[in-house]
Design a protein around this motif. Structure first.
Motif, PDB file in Angstrom:
ATOM      1  N   LEU A   1       1.141   3.363  10.494  1.00  0.00           N
ATOM      2  CA  LEU A   1       1.652   2.304   9.325  1.00  0.00           C
ATOM      3  C   LEU A   1       2.171   2.935   8.423  1.00  0.00           C
ATOM      4  CD1 LEU A   1      -0.291  -1.078   9.946  1.00  0.00           C
ATOM      5  CD2 LEU A   1       1.714  -0.196  11.276  1.00  0.00           C
ATOM      6  N   TRP A   2       2.356   4.231   8.276  1.00  0.00           N
ATOM      7  CA  TRP A   2       2.612   5.132   7.263  1.00  0.00           C
ATOM      8  C   TRP A   2       3.826   4.479   6.539  1.00  0.00           C
ATOM      9  CZ3 TRP A   2       7.321   7.304   6.214  1.00  0.00           C
ATOM     10  CH2 TRP A   2       8.133   7.557   7.523  1.00  0.00           C
ATOM     11  N   GLU A   3       4.706   3.750   7.197  1.00  0.00           N
ATOM     12  CA  GLU A   3       6.090   3.474   6.746  1.00  0.00           C
ATOM     13  C   GLU A   3       5.760   2.291   5.503  1.00  0.00           C
ATOM     14  OE1 GLU A   3       7.156   4.110  11.010  1.00  0.00           O
ATOM     15  OE2 GLU A   3       5.319   3.349   9.727  1.00  0.00           O
ATOM     16  N   LEU A   4       4.807   1.175   6.146  1.00  0.00           N
ATOM     17  CA  LEU A   4       4.168   0.283   5.250  1.00  0.00           C
ATOM     18  C   LEU A   4       3.488   0.626   4.146  1.00  0.00           C
ATOM     19  CD1 LEU A   4       4.408  -2.772   5.410  1.00  0.00           C
ATOM     20  CD2 LEU A   4       2.057  -2.856   6.569  1.00  0.00           C
ATOM     21  N   ARG A   5       2.792   1.699   4.105  1.00  0.00           N
ATOM     22  CA  ARG A   5       1.946   2.131   3.000  1.00  0.00           C
ATOM     23  C   ARG A   5       3.049   2.710   1.856  1.00  0.00           C
ATOM     24  NH1 ARG A   5      -0.653   5.946   5.592  1.00  0.00           N
ATOM     25  NH2 ARG A   5      -2.486   4.442   6.112  1.00  0.00           N
ATOM     26  N   GLU A   6       3.963   3.497   2.793  1.00  0.00           N
ATOM     27  CA  GLU A   6       4.836   4.017   1.530  1.00  0.00           C
ATOM     28  C   GLU A   6       6.008   3.103   0.936  1.00  0.00           C
ATOM     29  OE1 GLU A   6       8.861   5.945   3.177  1.00  0.00           O
ATOM     30  OE2 GLU A   6       7.238   7.684   2.742  1.00  0.00           O
ATOM     31  N   ALA A   7       6.358   1.954   1.686  1.00  0.00           N
ATOM     32  CA  ALA A   7       7.151   0.795   1.051  1.00  0.00           C
ATOM     33  C   ALA A   7       6.083  -0.093  -0.017  1.00  0.00           C
ATOM     34  CB  ALA A   7       7.421  -0.062   2.091  1.00  0.00           C
ATOM     35  N   PHE A   8       4.836   0.009   0.296  1.00  0.00           N
ATOM     36  CA  PHE A   8       3.805  -0.894  -0.545  1.00  0.00           C
ATOM     37  C   PHE A   8       3.861  -0.215  -1.891  1.00  0.00           C
ATOM     38  CE2 PHE A   8       2.512  -4.167   2.747  1.00  0.00           C
ATOM     39  CZ  PHE A   8       2.597  -5.049   1.965  1.00  0.00           C
ATOM     40  N   ALA A   9       3.736   1.207  -1.790  1.00  0.00           N
ATOM     41  CA  ALA A   9       3.698   2.002  -2.871  1.00  0.00           C
ATOM     42  C   ALA A   9       4.662   1.934  -4.163  1.00  0.00           C
ATOM     43  CB  ALA A   9       3.522   3.238  -2.594  1.00  0.00           C
ATOM     44  N   ARG A  10       5.741   1.308  -3.544  1.00  0.00           N
ATOM     45  CA  ARG A  10       6.871   0.939  -4.746  1.00  0.00           C
ATOM     46  C   ARG A  10       6.555  -0.458  -5.377  1.00  0.00           C
ATOM     47  NH1 ARG A  10      11.576   3.357  -2.933  1.00  0.00           N
ATOM     48  NH2 ARG A  10      12.593   2.132  -4.610  1.00  0.00           N
ATOM     49  N   VAL A  11       5.495  -1.253  -4.772  1.00  0.00           N
ATOM     50  CA  VAL A  11       5.391  -2.538  -5.188  1.00  0.00           C
ATOM     51  C   VAL A  11       4.112  -2.570  -6.179  1.00  0.00           C
ATOM     52  CG1 VAL A  11       4.714  -5.081  -4.545  1.00  0.00           C
ATOM     53  CG2 VAL A  11       6.201  -3.690  -3.191  1.00  0.00           C
ATOM     54  N   ASP A  12       2.933  -1.956  -5.916  1.00  0.00           N
ATOM     55  CA  ASP A  12       1.842  -1.939  -6.676  1.00  0.00           C
ATOM     56  C   ASP A  12       0.878  -0.718  -6.067  1.00  0.00           C
ATOM     57  OD1 ASP A  12       0.300  -2.595  -4.409  1.00  0.00           O
ATOM     58  OD2 ASP A  12       0.779  -4.851  -4.734  1.00  0.00           O
ATOM     59  N   GLU A  13      -0.055  -0.627  -6.662  1.00  0.00           N
ATOM     60  CA  GLU A  13      -1.229   0.453  -6.347  1.00  0.00           C
ATOM     61  C   GLU A  13      -2.229   0.043  -5.506  1.00  0.00           C
ATOM     62  OE1 GLU A  13      -2.593   2.113 -10.196  1.00  0.00           O
ATOM     63  OE2 GLU A  13      -0.622   2.824 -10.702  1.00  0.00           O
ATOM     64  N   ALA A  14      -2.214  -1.070  -4.941  1.00  0.00           N
ATOM     65  CA  ALA A  14      -3.382  -1.892  -4.031  1.00  0.00           C
ATOM     66  C   ALA A  14      -3.365  -0.806  -2.705  1.00  0.00           C
ATOM     67  CB  ALA A  14      -3.227  -3.234  -3.786  1.00  0.00           C
ATOM     68  N   SER A  15      -4.505  -0.819  -2.044  1.00  0.00           N
ATOM     69  CA  SER A  15      -4.536  -0.232  -0.823  1.00  0.00           C
ATOM     70  C   SER A  15      -4.296  -1.509   0.255  1.00  0.00           C
ATOM     71  CB  SER A  15      -5.996   0.101  -0.406  1.00  0.00           C
ATOM     72  OG  SER A  15      -6.164   0.662   0.701  1.00  0.00           O
ATOM     73  N   HIS A  16      -3.001  -1.353   0.744  1.00  0.00           N
ATOM     74  CA  HIS A  16      -2.471  -2.402   1.672  1.00  0.00           C
ATOM     75  C   HIS A  16      -2.674  -1.946   3.117  1.00  0.00           C
ATOM     76  CE1 HIS A  16      -0.620  -4.961  -1.254  1.00  0.00           C
ATOM     77  NE2 HIS A  16      -0.193  -3.835  -1.916  1.00  0.00           N
ATOM     78  N   VAL A  17      -2.847  -0.801   3.519  1.00  0.00           N
ATOM     79  CA  VAL A  17      -3.061  -0.162   4.880  1.00  0.00           C
ATOM     80  C   VAL A  17      -4.309   0.537   4.911  1.00  0.00           C
ATOM     81  CG1 VAL A  17      -1.815   1.153   6.688  1.00  0.00           C
ATOM     82  CG2 VAL A  17      -0.535  -0.225   4.981  1.00  0.00           C
ATOM     83  N   ILE A  18      -5.337   0.263   5.825  1.00  0.00           N
ATOM     84  CA  ILE A  18      -6.381   1.139   6.091  1.00  0.00           C
ATOM     85  C   ILE A  18      -5.974   2.777   6.568  1.00  0.00           C
ATOM     86  CG2 ILE A  18      -6.829   0.267   8.449  1.00  0.00           C
ATOM     87  CD1 ILE A  18      -9.870   0.470   7.812  1.00  0.00           C
ATOM     88  N   ARG A  19      -6.700   3.599   6.089  1.00  0.00           N
ATOM     89  CA  ARG A  19      -6.661   4.880   6.723  1.00  0.00           C
ATOM     90  C   ARG A  19      -7.582   5.234   7.570  1.00  0.00           C
ATOM     91  NH1 ARG A  19      -3.216   7.880   3.608  1.00  0.00           N
ATOM     92  NH2 ARG A  19      -2.571   6.946   1.324  1.00  0.00           N
ATOM     93  N   PHE A  20      -7.206   5.651   8.982  1.00  0.00           N
ATOM     94  CA  PHE A  20      -8.106   6.200  10.004  1.00  0.00           C
ATOM     95  C   PHE A  20      -8.183   7.615   9.973  1.00  0.00           C
ATOM     96  CE2 PHE A  20      -5.678   2.109  11.344  1.00  0.00           C
ATOM     97  CZ  PHE A  20      -6.812   1.331  11.426  1.00  0.00           C
ATOM     98  N   HIS A  21      -9.375   7.798  10.907  1.00  0.00           N
ATOM     99  CA  HIS A  21      -9.742   9.325  10.849  1.00  0.00           C
ATOM    100  C   HIS A  21      -8.765  10.153  11.715  1.00  0.00           C
ATOM    101  CE1 HIS A  21     -13.644   8.366   9.221  1.00  0.00           C
ATOM    102  NE2 HIS A  21     -13.798   7.305  10.054  1.00  0.00           N
ATOM    103  N   PRO A  22      -8.580  11.297  11.467  1.00  0.00           N
ATOM    104  CA  PRO A  22      -7.702  12.285  12.046  1.00  0.00           C
ATOM    105  C   PRO A  22      -8.377  12.769  13.261  1.00  0.00           C
ATOM    106  CG  PRO A  22      -8.711  13.609  10.351  1.00  0.00           C
ATOM    107  CD  PRO A  22      -9.089  12.002  10.227  1.00  0.00           C
ATOM    108  N   PRO A  23      -7.787  13.308  14.556  1.00  0.00           N
ATOM    109  CA  PRO A  23      -8.027  13.619  15.620  1.00  0.00           C
ATOM    110  C   PRO A  23      -9.188  14.565  15.487  1.00  0.00           C
ATOM    111  CG  PRO A  23      -5.623  13.673  15.767  1.00  0.00           C
ATOM    112  CD  PRO A  23      -6.014  13.575  14.223  1.00  0.00           C
ATOM    113  N   ALA A  24      -9.193  15.574  14.534  1.00  0.00           N
ATOM    114  CA  ALA A  24     -10.204  16.683  14.611  1.00  0.00           C
ATOM    115  C   ALA A  24     -11.549  15.891  14.392  1.00  0.00           C
ATOM    116  CB  ALA A  24     -10.036  17.662  13.394  1.00  0.00           C
ATOM    117  N   HIS A  25     -11.550  14.844  13.512  1.00  0.00           N
ATOM    118  CA  HIS A  25     -12.490  14.022  13.066  1.00  0.00           C
ATOM    119  C   HIS A  25     -13.353  13.613  14.350  1.00  0.00           C
ATOM    120  CE1 HIS A  25     -15.350  12.036  10.173  1.00  0.00           C
ATOM    121  NE2 HIS A  25     -15.595  11.046  11.244  1.00  0.00           N
ATOM    122  N   TRP A  26     -12.546  12.941  15.222  1.00  0.00           N
ATOM    123  CA  TRP A  26     -13.127  12.315  16.665  1.00  0.00           C
ATOM    124  C   TRP A  26     -13.443  13.223  17.356  1.00  0.00           C
ATOM    125  CZ3 TRP A  26     -13.914   7.231  17.225  1.00  0.00           C
ATOM    126  CH2 TRP A  26     -13.029   6.362  16.363  1.00  0.00           C
TER     127      TRP A  26
END
Length: 271
Positions: A155-180
């Motif tokens: 959901l990076w598109e949504l995170r990028e779009a919400f950054a134009r609106v406010d500074e809240a964390s609207h989209v959770i960030r998940f772990h990268p493949p290397a972490h798994w």
């Protein structure tokens, strides 16, 4: 109440609430199940398969795919949300299923009791080290876990779009493949196959995309605080920002940063 316990309650509440609307909006989730089934077909466990866990089965779409590939296996259909489990029987035609309401980070399964484990878009809500250690404990040596989870570009598109609106964390960030993969190796599981090709939800407008995200229960998980509804001006800003991602076919995409893994338990493990 600890932060971890609060998170678990939030996950259960979100997916209990989404049980009735989930199947209508879960196009990406169904696509991911089919991709995971393809991976599973190329990475079978050693020896016979008599017991498989569907870890985070939701409303049960993946159960028929598992049963088709392993018709002689008994399937433990596990989910943390009771309302999701209640829909399993009506959604799946597989006959050898045992529903189980339990936590993926505390599996009530005996050591070495599983030949295989399947988990499609559930483990991203869990601690990788805890959940994979639990799966590894329940797998017999030579058993395989087929995992579909989400990476940080989800959901990076949504995170990028919400950054134009406010500074809240609207989209959770998940772990990268290397972490798994690191968590899997620590648990005694070796990655024998992987696929990192993204999947996409599509809708003609932003409201449709957000409606589908809400319908599958993922909209409120990971929120840090309760937010007021967006005002008209903020919504127009959000729509305009998201419009830059419209595809040539007229659809708006939402990226799911998909991580597919086949993890084999070491044959020499005597857990």
């Amino acid at each position: 109440m600890t932060e971890r316990r609060r998170h678990k309650q939030q996950v259960r509440k979100a997916f209990d609430s989404a049980a009735d609307s989930y199947d209508r909006a879960a196009a990406v989730q169904r696509e991911v199940c089919h991709r995971l089934a393809t991976l599973a077909a190329t990475t079978p466990p050693s020896g016979s398969v008599s017991r498989i866990l569907d870890a985070g089965c939701g409303t049960g779409f993946g159960l028929d795919l598992i049963a088709r590939a392993q018709p002689d296996a008994h399937i433990v259909a596990l989910d943390f949300a009771p309302a999701m489990l209640a829909r399993v029987r009506q959604n799946s035609s597989a006959s050898t299923i045992s529903p189980l309401c339990a936590d993926l980070e505390a599996l009530p399964l005996a050591a070495g009791s599983l030949d295989a484990a399947w988990s499609s878009l559930a483990l991203q809500w869990c601690d990788p080290a805890l959940s994979l250690a639990q799966i590894a404990h329940a797998l017999r040596p030579g058993g395989v876990a087929w995992i579909a989870t989400l990476g940080p570009a989800t959901l990076w598109e949504l995170r990028e779009a919400f950054a134009r609106v406010d500074e809240a964390s609207h989209v959770i960030r998940f772990h990268p493949p290397a972490h798994w993969i690191a968590a899997a190796e620590k648990a005694g599981l070796t990655a024998v196959a992987s696929d990192l090709e993204p999947a996409y939800a599509l809708a003609p407008d932003l409201r449709g995309l957000l409606r589908d995200i809400k319908a599958i229960g993922a909209h409120s998980v990971g929120e840090q605080r309760r937010r007021k509804p967006l005002g008209r001006a903020a919504w127009r800003t959000l729509e305009a920002a998201y419009e830059t991602h419209r595809r040539p076919d007229g659809q708006l995409p939402a990226t799911y940063d998909l991580i597919l893994l086949a993890l084999r338990k070491q044959e020499s493990d005597h857990d």
